[in-house]
Design an enzyme around this catalytic site. Sequence first.
Site, short mmCIF file in Angstrom:
data_model
loop_
_atom_site.label_atom_id
_atom_site.label_comp_id
_atom_site.label_asym_id
_atom_site.label_seq_id
_atom_site.Cartn_x
_atom_site.Cartn_y
_atom_site.Cartn_z
CG HIS A 122 -24.62 4.14 -6.61
ND1 HIS A 122 -25.91 3.84 -6.23
CD2 HIS A 122 -23.84 3.12 -6.17
CE1 HIS A 122 -25.91 2.69 -5.58
NE2 HIS A 122 -24.68 2.23 -5.54
CB CYS A 123 -22.03 6.69 -2.05
SG CYS A 123 -20.78 6.33 -0.79
CG PHE A 124 -19.92 1.64 -5.52
CD1 PHE A 124 -20.72 0.63 -6.04
CD2 PHE A 124 -19.46 2.62 -6.39
CE1 PHE A 124 -21.04 0.59 -7.38
CE2 PHE A 124 -19.79 2.60 -7.72
CZ PHE A 124 -20.58 1.59 -8.23
#
Length: 275
Positions: A122-124
Amino acid sequence: MLVLRLLNVVAPAYFLCISLVTFVLQIFLFIPSMFRDPSTTPLFSPALLHGALFLFLSANALGNYVLVIQSSPEDLGKGLNLGEGAEVVADWLDGSRSPGSALPSTHFCRLCARVTQRHDHHCFFTGNCIGSRNMRNFIMFCLYTSLACLDSLVAGMAYISAALSMSFVNPLAFLTLLPHSISQFFSGALLSSEMFVILMLYLWLGIGLACAGFCCHQMLLILRGQTRYQVRKGMVVRARPWRENLQEVFGKRWLLGLLVPVLNVGSDYCRQKEK
């Protein structure tokens, strides 16, 4: 979980703010300062060449950034053929179903509330999960972001070198620039605009190195046919030639996606979706 959700909102805003500041500095400060060289022709002046390069890098970085966000993870029960989507969501939320039980390498993200096929992480900074739909755009985003930061770093160093009449031939000059500039700033010998540019130099260096390292690490995983989620969970993947692993992510017409921010071109996912 609350902290992660807050980070999922703040990180994209932080990236867009840094991008806006970089664009403003390049267009209104660095590039105009390059027009002072009268020995070059207008067509091949450093300002125009650098401006064209910066716009190309920025357009690809921001274009792929938008495509990463646009290519959201699959909706449950649609693209992944998971059956009853609502029941699967309930099983995942209450913990009665393991994340990878529906299909290999699928994962339910609590932040996105969706399942990602070939989930990587998951890329913030994009507020989105990275998987089969947007992996290539994510890699292109990291690549062009690192190049744009390097371009801004070089232009900023040229501006500071001319403004402060200093030379960066010695590598130690850049390392000692920040502490020396801080002392000059508080003594009143350095303008606030020049101090701001110096701070941005170190920020561009950090972001550029981080994106370049992440891009290289991601490429190594792709060559091995793995994702970060599979490595973290200790999943065994089927050994395949590295060319097939690259083609699965980048497609046959990879050169088009390298030059222009487009969706996955010629990838296996697109061909399956068309069917």
